[in-house]
Design a protein around this motif. Structure first.
Motif, PDB file in Angstrom:
ATOM      1  N   LEU A  10       0.830  -1.207   0.000  1.00  7.76           N
ATOM      2  CA  LEU A  10       0.000   0.000   0.000  1.00  7.76           C
ATOM      3  C   LEU A  10       0.863   1.255   0.000  1.00  7.76           C
ATOM      4  CD1 LEU A  10      -2.849   1.217   0.155  1.00  7.76           C
ATOM      5  CD2 LEU A  10      -2.677   1.030   2.643  1.00  7.76           C
ATOM      6  N   SER A  11       1.935   1.223   0.767  1.00 12.53           N
ATOM      7  CA  SER A  11       2.850   2.360   0.817  1.00 12.53           C
ATOM      8  C   SER A  11       3.501   2.612  -0.543  1.00 12.53           C
ATOM      9  CB  SER A  11       3.913   2.122   1.876  1.00 12.53           C
ATOM     10  OG  SER A  11       4.834   3.176   1.902  1.00 12.53           O
ATOM     11  N   LEU A  12       3.954   1.551  -1.186  1.00 14.43           N
ATOM     12  CA  LEU A  12       4.572   1.703  -2.505  1.00 14.43           C
ATOM     13  C   LEU A  12       3.571   2.186  -3.546  1.00 14.43           C
ATOM     14  CD1 LEU A  12       6.925  -1.407  -2.601  1.00 14.43           C
ATOM     15  CD2 LEU A  12       7.559   1.003  -2.302  1.00 14.43           C
ATOM     16  N   SER A  13       2.337   1.700  -3.467  1.00 19.68           N
ATOM     17  CA  SER A  13       1.329   2.176  -4.422  1.00 19.68           C
ATOM     18  C   SER A  13       0.977   3.640  -4.167  1.00 19.68           C
ATOM     19  CB  SER A  13       0.082   1.296  -4.388  1.00 19.68           C
ATOM     20  OG  SER A  13      -0.519   1.345  -3.115  1.00 19.68           O
ATOM     21  N   LEU A  14       0.955   4.065  -2.903  1.00 20.64           N
ATOM     22  CA  LEU A  14       0.734   5.482  -2.607  1.00 20.64           C
ATOM     23  C   LEU A  14       1.899   6.341  -3.077  1.00 20.64           C
ATOM     24  CD1 LEU A  14      -0.940   5.375   0.926  1.00 20.64           C
ATOM     25  CD2 LEU A  14      -1.973   6.157  -1.213  1.00 20.64           C
ATOM     26  N   CYS A  15       3.119   5.812  -2.982  1.00 21.56           N
ATOM     27  CA  CYS A  15       4.288   6.534  -3.503  1.00 21.56           C
ATOM     28  C   CYS A  15       4.177   6.706  -5.014  1.00 21.56           C
ATOM     29  CB  CYS A  15       5.573   5.805  -3.155  1.00 21.56           C
ATOM     30  SG  CYS A  15       6.075   5.941  -1.437  1.00 21.56           S
ATOM     31  N   LEU A  16       3.774   5.668  -5.703  1.00 20.96           N
ATOM     32  CA  LEU A  16       3.594   5.748  -7.156  1.00 20.96           C
ATOM     33  C   LEU A  16       2.486   6.737  -7.500  1.00 20.96           C
ATOM     34  CD1 LEU A  16       4.300   4.706  -9.995  1.00 20.96           C
ATOM     35  CD2 LEU A  16       2.543   2.951  -9.644  1.00 20.96           C
TER      36      LEU A  16
END
Length: 165
Positions: A10-16
């Motif tokens: 979820l964190s990586l998708s929010l970063c993207l």
């Protein structure tokens, strides 16, 4: 282990997501502050915007971890309290951002007032707001951190008062 993988994903998708909306973010808030539409086509190529861009991306990516910190520290298990803590963190971040935008709009209005009376001032007396000095990303991150601390205070007190009863 599965929850950690979900939070990291979820964190990586929010970063993207943050990386993709960065130009829109800048265009929207600068248009809101200055009442001029400035379109950013690729803000990552602007050399003085690399660190603020990383702060912006980090601000979005850290939200799941801040929520995890609140959830573990305050031992929140109900879905309602978890949603309330997450909303408090996000709203606090955008509240700080909004307050910064309001302050900058006020400063721009002062500058415009000085420019209207420019016949009485010299060029050196007219203040300016540079694009680099807006610090919108920093206020967003600070608001998220303050929202986390606020959640920790509120939910820790409510869990302590629930034990005493």
């Amino acid at each position: 282990m599965k929850k950690k993988a979900i939070i990291i994903g979820l964190s990586l998708s929010l970063c993207l997501f943050a990386f993709l909306i960065r130009d829109w973010f800048l265009s929207f808030f600068i248009a809101e502050i200055t009442a001029e539409n400035i379109l950013f086509s690729d803000s990552s190529n602007v050399t003085h915007q690399i660190f603020p861009m990383l702060i912006f991306i980090f601000s979005f990516g850290i939200i799941p971890f801040l929520h995890l910190i609140v959830r573990n520290y305050c031992k929140i298990y109900s879905g309602k309290q978890q949603l309330l803590s997450l909303l408090t963190i996000i709203i606090s971040g955008f509240l700080f951002l909004g307050l910064r935008v309001i302050y900058l709009k006020f400063k721009v209005a002062q500058i415009n007032d000085i420019l209207r009376r420019a016949e009485f001032t010299s060029e050196a007396d007219i203040p300016r707001i540079n694009f680099q000095d807006m610090y919108l990303e920093y206020y967003l991150l600070a608001g998220l951190v303050v929202g986390t601390i606020l959640c920790m205070i509120i939910f820790k007190k409510s869990s302590n008062s629930g034990i005493k009863n």
